[in-house]
Design a protein around this motif. Sequence first.
Motif, short mmCIF file in Angstrom:
data_model
loop_
_atom_site.label_atom_id
_atom_site.label_comp_id
_atom_site.label_asym_id
_atom_site.label_seq_id
_atom_site.Cartn_x
_atom_site.Cartn_y
_atom_site.Cartn_z
N UNK A 13 0.86 -1.18 0.00
CA UNK A 13 0.00 0.00 0.00
C UNK A 13 0.90 1.23 0.00
N UNK A 14 0.75 2.06 -1.02
CA UNK A 14 1.62 3.22 -1.15
C UNK A 14 2.84 2.92 -2.01
N UNK A 36 0.74 -3.50 -6.10
CA UNK A 36 0.82 -2.21 -5.42
C UNK A 36 -0.51 -1.49 -5.49
N UNK A 37 -0.73 -0.61 -4.51
CA UNK A 37 -1.98 0.14 -4.51
C UNK A 37 -1.74 1.64 -4.51
N UNK A 59 1.78 -5.07 -10.44
CA UNK A 59 0.34 -4.95 -10.71
C UNK A 59 -0.22 -3.83 -9.84
N UNK A 60 -0.99 -2.94 -10.43
CA UNK A 60 -1.55 -1.81 -9.69
C UNK A 60 -3.05 -1.98 -9.48
N UNK A 82 2.04 -11.40 2.23
CA UNK A 82 2.62 -10.29 3.00
C UNK A 82 1.98 -8.98 2.58
N UNK A 83 1.69 -8.12 3.54
CA UNK A 83 1.19 -6.77 3.27
C UNK A 83 2.10 -5.76 3.93
N UNK A 84 2.52 -4.77 3.15
CA UNK A 84 3.35 -3.68 3.66
C UNK A 84 2.54 -2.39 3.57
N UNK A 85 2.25 -1.79 4.70
CA UNK A 85 1.46 -0.55 4.70
C UNK A 85 2.39 0.65 4.77
#
Length: 323
Positions: A13-14, A36-37, A59-60, A82-85
């Motif tokens: 995220x980001x 990615x977001x 991938x967005x 895995x999620x990275x904020x």
Amino acid sequence: MIITSSHKTALIAGITGQDGAYLAHHLLSQGYRVVGTSRDAQMADLSRLERLGIAANVELMSLAPNDFRSVLKVVSSAQPQEIYNLAGQTSVGLSFDQPVECMESISVATLNLLEVIRYLGGGIRFFSAGSSECFGQTGDQPATEETPLRPRSPYAVAKAAAFWQVATYREAYGMHACTGILANHESPLRPKRFVTQKIIEGVRAIKAGKASTIELGNLDIWRDWGWAPDYVQAMALMLQADTPSDYLIASGTTTSLRQFAQEAFAAADLDLAEHLVSVESLKRPADLEYSAMKPERIEADLGWRSKRTVREIVEKMYGDEVF
């Protein structure tokens, strides 16, 4: 099945920011699928990803982190391990002008991600980008992971709230969730509104004859500065650990903003005294005078340490070297 790095999916995220781009580059090199977001994937600024040569490899997806349904939809679709904020407001100065947006983009967003991970189950590992700003004035004793949080800006308050949310979900639900308490870290991918990049851009303009001075606020603040490409490696290491834990990600060396500026002028063979002006109106309502870190635990547990001196960081930024 045992998931190897070549089969892992990471959701960042980001991803379009400084840290997101560098982290995506690092994870891609490890064989990850990277999703990615951004708030609007179709209108996202991909310049940093393009600069690192990876825009076509990620991938967005569009994500509104403060909207639970949006977070649930994206995480369910991406199916990450895995999620990275790394999303949310990143400027201390801007947080004084936009405190509500700051709290929503950091604290509410973190809570939504944690709730979605808990709801979906499946053991998703979660990294949250914290900030050394949460410690406030550290005084004579450098901050460690045990130092009480005493935030002094809306940004630091939001980060402190997110820190305790992560700790609560880790302890209450057994989640592999952790916070990297990040000290200041720089690179040529920093937005121009950050004071370090403002200094570099200003020195370049003076050297090119396009300006004669740089106007800054308080020059007598002290911070721990590091090199962003090194710091994202620490983030990734934290999610590979068997036991989740919060860590300081810092260099352990404190430098004044005046000295940072001095190094930038020296890189251009210019005299700081002739070109730097301190302007009262540019000072923040409440600023930390001195911030020092003691990142011993992460080196002992994970073998990570900061590799660059402030002089090396400034020279790389002035030379526009991304690695």
